[in-house]
Motif scaffolding. Structure first.
Motif, PDB file in Angstrom:
ATOM      1  N   THR A 169       0.829  -1.202   0.000  1.00  0.00           N
ATOM      2  CA  THR A 169       0.000   0.000   0.000  1.00  0.00           C
ATOM      3  C   THR A 169       0.863   1.252   0.000  1.00  0.00           C
ATOM      4  O   THR A 169       0.545   2.234  -0.663  1.00  0.00           O
ATOM      5  CB  THR A 169      -0.933   0.009   1.223  1.00  0.00           C
ATOM      6  OG1 THR A 169      -1.698  -1.192   1.202  1.00  0.00           O
ATOM      7  CG2 THR A 169      -1.866   1.183   1.188  1.00  0.00           C
ATOM      8  N   ARG A 170       1.954   1.211   0.705  1.00  0.00           N
ATOM      9  CA  ARG A 170       2.824   2.397   0.820  1.00  0.00           C
ATOM     10  C   ARG A 170       3.609   2.646  -0.465  1.00  0.00           C
ATOM     11  O   ARG A 170       3.736   3.781  -0.916  1.00  0.00           O
ATOM     12  CB  ARG A 170       3.782   2.208   1.998  1.00  0.00           C
ATOM     13  CG  ARG A 170       4.873   3.237   2.119  1.00  0.00           C
ATOM     14  CD  ARG A 170       4.308   4.597   2.532  1.00  0.00           C
ATOM     15  NE  ARG A 170       5.345   5.540   2.839  1.00  0.00           N
ATOM     16  CZ  ARG A 170       5.812   6.421   1.961  1.00  0.00           C
ATOM     17  NH1 ARG A 170       5.347   6.462   0.748  1.00  0.00           N
ATOM     18  NH2 ARG A 170       6.759   7.266   2.314  1.00  0.00           N
ATOM     19  N   PHE A 171       4.165   1.586  -1.071  1.00  0.00           N
ATOM     20  CA  PHE A 171       5.102   1.781  -2.167  1.00  0.00           C
ATOM     21  C   PHE A 171       4.567   1.418  -3.553  1.00  0.00           C
ATOM     22  O   PHE A 171       5.060   1.944  -4.550  1.00  0.00           O
ATOM     23  CB  PHE A 171       6.390   0.991  -1.906  1.00  0.00           C
ATOM     24  CG  PHE A 171       7.124   1.477  -0.689  1.00  0.00           C
ATOM     25  CD1 PHE A 171       7.726   2.721  -0.677  1.00  0.00           C
ATOM     26  CD2 PHE A 171       7.191   0.702   0.441  1.00  0.00           C
ATOM     27  CE1 PHE A 171       8.392   3.183   0.444  1.00  0.00           C
ATOM     28  CE2 PHE A 171       7.861   1.145   1.570  1.00  0.00           C
ATOM     29  CZ  PHE A 171       8.468   2.390   1.577  1.00  0.00           C
ATOM     30  N   PRO A 200      -0.087   4.188  -6.032  1.00  0.00           N
ATOM     31  CA  PRO A 200       0.004   5.656  -6.027  1.00  0.00           C
ATOM     32  C   PRO A 200      -1.076   6.239  -5.122  1.00  0.00           C
ATOM     33  O   PRO A 200      -2.176   5.703  -5.021  1.00  0.00           O
ATOM     34  CB  PRO A 200      -0.240   6.038  -7.483  1.00  0.00           C
ATOM     35  CG  PRO A 200      -0.070   4.793  -8.277  1.00  0.00           C
ATOM     36  CD  PRO A 200      -0.345   3.648  -7.364  1.00  0.00           C
ATOM     37  N   LYS A 201      -0.755   7.344  -4.445  1.00  0.00           N
ATOM     38  CA  LYS A 201      -1.691   7.940  -3.487  1.00  0.00           C
ATOM     39  C   LYS A 201      -3.035   8.276  -4.123  1.00  0.00           C
ATOM     40  O   LYS A 201      -4.074   8.122  -3.515  1.00  0.00           O
ATOM     41  CB  LYS A 201      -1.086   9.194  -2.854  1.00  0.00           C
ATOM     42  CG  LYS A 201      -0.021   8.914  -1.854  1.00  0.00           C
ATOM     43  CD  LYS A 201       0.461  10.203  -1.211  1.00  0.00           C
ATOM     44  CE  LYS A 201       1.554   9.884  -0.210  1.00  0.00           C
ATOM     45  NZ  LYS A 201       2.047  11.066   0.461  1.00  0.00           N
ATOM     46  N   ALA A 202      -3.006   8.725  -5.338  1.00  0.00           N
ATOM     47  CA  ALA A 202      -4.249   9.137  -5.992  1.00  0.00           C
ATOM     48  C   ALA A 202      -5.152   7.947  -6.313  1.00  0.00           C
ATOM     49  O   ALA A 202      -6.351   8.099  -6.455  1.00  0.00           O
ATOM     50  CB  ALA A 202      -3.928   9.898  -7.265  1.00  0.00           C
ATOM     51  N   GLN A 203      -4.574   6.732  -6.439  1.00  0.00           N
ATOM     52  CA  GLN A 203      -5.362   5.567  -6.834  1.00  0.00           C
ATOM     53  C   GLN A 203      -5.747   4.664  -5.668  1.00  0.00           C
ATOM     54  O   GLN A 203      -6.356   3.625  -5.862  1.00  0.00           O
ATOM     55  CB  GLN A 203      -4.589   4.750  -7.871  1.00  0.00           C
ATOM     56  CG  GLN A 203      -4.407   5.490  -9.173  1.00  0.00           C
ATOM     57  CD  GLN A 203      -3.659   4.664 -10.191  1.00  0.00           C
ATOM     58  OE1 GLN A 203      -3.248   3.550  -9.926  1.00  0.00           O
ATOM     59  NE2 GLN A 203      -3.473   5.231 -11.374  1.00  0.00           N
ATOM     60  N   ARG A 204      -5.394   5.036  -4.446  1.00  0.00           N
ATOM     61  CA  ARG A 204      -5.768   4.225  -3.296  1.00  0.00           C
ATOM     62  C   ARG A 204      -7.273   4.307  -3.099  1.00  0.00           C
ATOM     63  O   ARG A 204      -7.859   5.394  -3.163  1.00  0.00           O
ATOM     64  CB  ARG A 204      -5.045   4.695  -2.040  1.00  0.00           C
ATOM     65  CG  ARG A 204      -3.569   4.401  -2.088  1.00  0.00           C
ATOM     66  CD  ARG A 204      -2.899   4.801  -0.799  1.00  0.00           C
ATOM     67  NE  ARG A 204      -1.457   4.687  -0.945  1.00  0.00           N
ATOM     68  CZ  ARG A 204      -0.588   5.321  -0.197  1.00  0.00           C
ATOM     69  NH1 ARG A 204      -1.004   6.114   0.767  1.00  0.00           N
ATOM     70  NH2 ARG A 204       0.689   5.169  -0.394  1.00  0.00           N
ATOM     71  N   PRO A 205      -7.932   3.158  -2.820  1.00  0.00           N
ATOM     72  CA  PRO A 205      -9.392   3.157  -2.773  1.00  0.00           C
ATOM     73  C   PRO A 205      -9.994   4.022  -1.678  1.00  0.00           C
ATOM     74  O   PRO A 205     -11.050   4.600  -1.855  1.00  0.00           O
ATOM     75  CB  PRO A 205      -9.752   1.690  -2.562  1.00  0.00           C
ATOM     76  CG  PRO A 205      -8.497   0.989  -2.226  1.00  0.00           C
ATOM     77  CD  PRO A 205      -7.360   1.846  -2.649  1.00  0.00           C
ATOM     78  N   GLY A 206      -9.367   4.169  -0.526  1.00  0.00           N
ATOM     79  CA  GLY A 206      -9.969   4.923   0.567  1.00  0.00           C
ATOM     80  C   GLY A 206      -9.465   6.339   0.687  1.00  0.00           C
ATOM     81  O   GLY A 206      -9.882   7.075   1.560  1.00  0.00           O
ATOM     82  N   GLY A 207      -8.546   6.722  -0.153  1.00  0.00           N
ATOM     83  CA  GLY A 207      -7.973   8.056  -0.049  1.00  0.00           C
ATOM     84  C   GLY A 207      -6.478   7.980   0.147  1.00  0.00           C
ATOM     85  O   GLY A 207      -5.862   6.921   0.008  1.00  0.00           O
ATOM     86  N   ALA A 266      -4.040   3.800   6.361  1.00  0.00           N
ATOM     87  CA  ALA A 266      -5.057   3.186   7.223  1.00  0.00           C
ATOM     88  C   ALA A 266      -6.438   3.246   6.580  1.00  0.00           C
ATOM     89  O   ALA A 266      -7.216   2.294   6.675  1.00  0.00           O
ATOM     90  CB  ALA A 266      -5.077   3.874   8.587  1.00  0.00           C
ATOM     91  N   ARG A 267      -6.748   4.348   5.908  1.00  0.00           N
ATOM     92  CA  ARG A 267      -8.045   4.449   5.224  1.00  0.00           C
ATOM     93  C   ARG A 267      -8.113   3.501   4.033  1.00  0.00           C
ATOM     94  O   ARG A 267      -9.134   2.873   3.790  1.00  0.00           O
ATOM     95  CB  ARG A 267      -8.289   5.873   4.753  1.00  0.00           C
ATOM     96  CG  ARG A 267      -8.702   6.803   5.840  1.00  0.00           C
ATOM     97  CD  ARG A 267      -9.054   8.173   5.240  1.00  0.00           C
ATOM     98  NE  ARG A 267      -9.315   9.135   6.278  1.00  0.00           N
ATOM     99  CZ  ARG A 267     -10.506   9.294   6.837  1.00  0.00           C
ATOM    100  NH1 ARG A 267     -11.512   8.554   6.458  1.00  0.00           N
ATOM    101  NH2 ARG A 267     -10.668  10.188   7.796  1.00  0.00           N
ATOM    102  N   SER A 268      -7.039   3.404   3.282  1.00  0.00           N
ATOM    103  CA  SER A 268      -7.077   2.555   2.086  1.00  0.00           C
ATOM    104  C   SER A 268      -7.122   1.071   2.431  1.00  0.00           C
ATOM    105  O   SER A 268      -7.620   0.277   1.656  1.00  0.00           O
ATOM    106  CB  SER A 268      -5.886   2.856   1.179  1.00  0.00           C
ATOM    107  OG  SER A 268      -4.688   2.510   1.817  1.00  0.00           O
ATOM    108  N   LEU A 269      -6.623   0.692   3.619  1.00  0.00           N
ATOM    109  CA  LEU A 269      -6.710  -0.700   4.046  1.00  0.00           C
ATOM    110  C   LEU A 269      -7.989  -0.992   4.832  1.00  0.00           C
ATOM    111  O   LEU A 269      -8.218  -2.117   5.240  1.00  0.00           O
ATOM    112  CB  LEU A 269      -5.490  -1.072   4.900  1.00  0.00           C
ATOM    113  CG  LEU A 269      -4.171  -1.173   4.155  1.00  0.00           C
ATOM    114  CD1 LEU A 269      -3.027  -1.439   5.123  1.00  0.00           C
ATOM    115  CD2 LEU A 269      -4.223  -2.252   3.095  1.00  0.00           C
ATOM    116  N   GLY A 270      -8.812   0.017   5.061  1.00  0.00           N
ATOM    117  CA  GLY A 270     -10.060  -0.162   5.788  1.00  0.00           C
ATOM    118  C   GLY A 270      -9.888  -0.229   7.287  1.00  0.00           C
ATOM    119  O   GLY A 270     -10.769  -0.710   7.993  1.00  0.00           O
ATOM    120  N   LEU A 271      -8.758   0.239   7.792  1.00  0.00           N
ATOM    121  CA  LEU A 271      -8.498   0.199   9.226  1.00  0.00           C
ATOM    122  C   LEU A 271      -9.036   1.419   9.962  1.00  0.00           C
ATOM    123  O   LEU A 271      -9.186   1.393  11.181  1.00  0.00           O
ATOM    124  CB  LEU A 271      -6.994   0.089   9.478  1.00  0.00           C
ATOM    125  CG  LEU A 271      -6.303  -1.137   8.896  1.00  0.00           C
ATOM    126  CD1 LEU A 271      -4.801  -1.027   9.081  1.00  0.00           C
ATOM    127  CD2 LEU A 271      -6.831  -2.392   9.533  1.00  0.00           C
TER     128      LEU A 271
END
Length: 153
Positions: free
Chosen positions: A58-60, A63-70, A74-79
């Motif tokens: 998720t980190r590497f 890309p930040k713009a394509q992460r599903p949660g923003g 933590a948001r993109s992994l649903g945590l």
């Protein structure tokens, strides 16, 4: 509809497996295998490798713009965020209690159906043995058999 990117999925699987094998490698190279005294430590660390792989990918790899949660990991992994809190706490309690209830219920059901020989008369700490058996055997500081006793004389 978003298309599925294969690169992060393949990276996650490879990283998770490689990390798990690297953590478990001392077990197999040491010659003792599962009898290694540090087996529990290796197993616990090995169970964390999928989480580490998810964080790394998720980190590497995303890309930040394509992460599903923003933009946040933590948001993109649903945590995060833990809203609403009520269902979260209910599922947390269910995750702790249901496995124990299923095991005990399975044993009781097996005993009721005659599939499991539940002989509770010979349990060391059963209520039936309390008046007749001393709590501590003579000469020992704990009631357990010597090989299981941590508080030795």
């Amino acid at each position: 509809m978003r298309s599925v990117r294969l690169k992060p999925i393949v990276l996650y699987i490879v990283i998770a497996y490689v990390l798990a094998w690297l953590v478990a490698l001392p077990l197999w190279l040491g010659g003792q295998g599962l009898g290694d005294p540090l087996f529990t430590v290796y197993a616990l660390v090995m169970m964390l490798t999928p989480t580490a792989a998810a964080l790394l990918v998720t980190r590497f790899a995303e890309p930040k713009a394509q992460r599903p949660g923003g933009p946040g990991i933590a948001r993109s992994l649903g945590l995060w965020p833990l809203k609403p809190v009520g269902p979260f706490l209910a599922f947390l309690a269910a995750g702790w209690l249901l496995p124990m209830l299923l095991v005990v219920g399975g044993l009781l059901l097996g005993a009721l159906l005659g599939l499991y020989p539940a002989d509770v008369t010979h349990l060391r700490y059963s209520v039936a043995s309390w008046p007749s058996r001393p709590l501590r055997p003579p000469g020992r500081s704990c009631p357990c058999p010597p090989q299981y006793c941590w508080a030795r004389n």
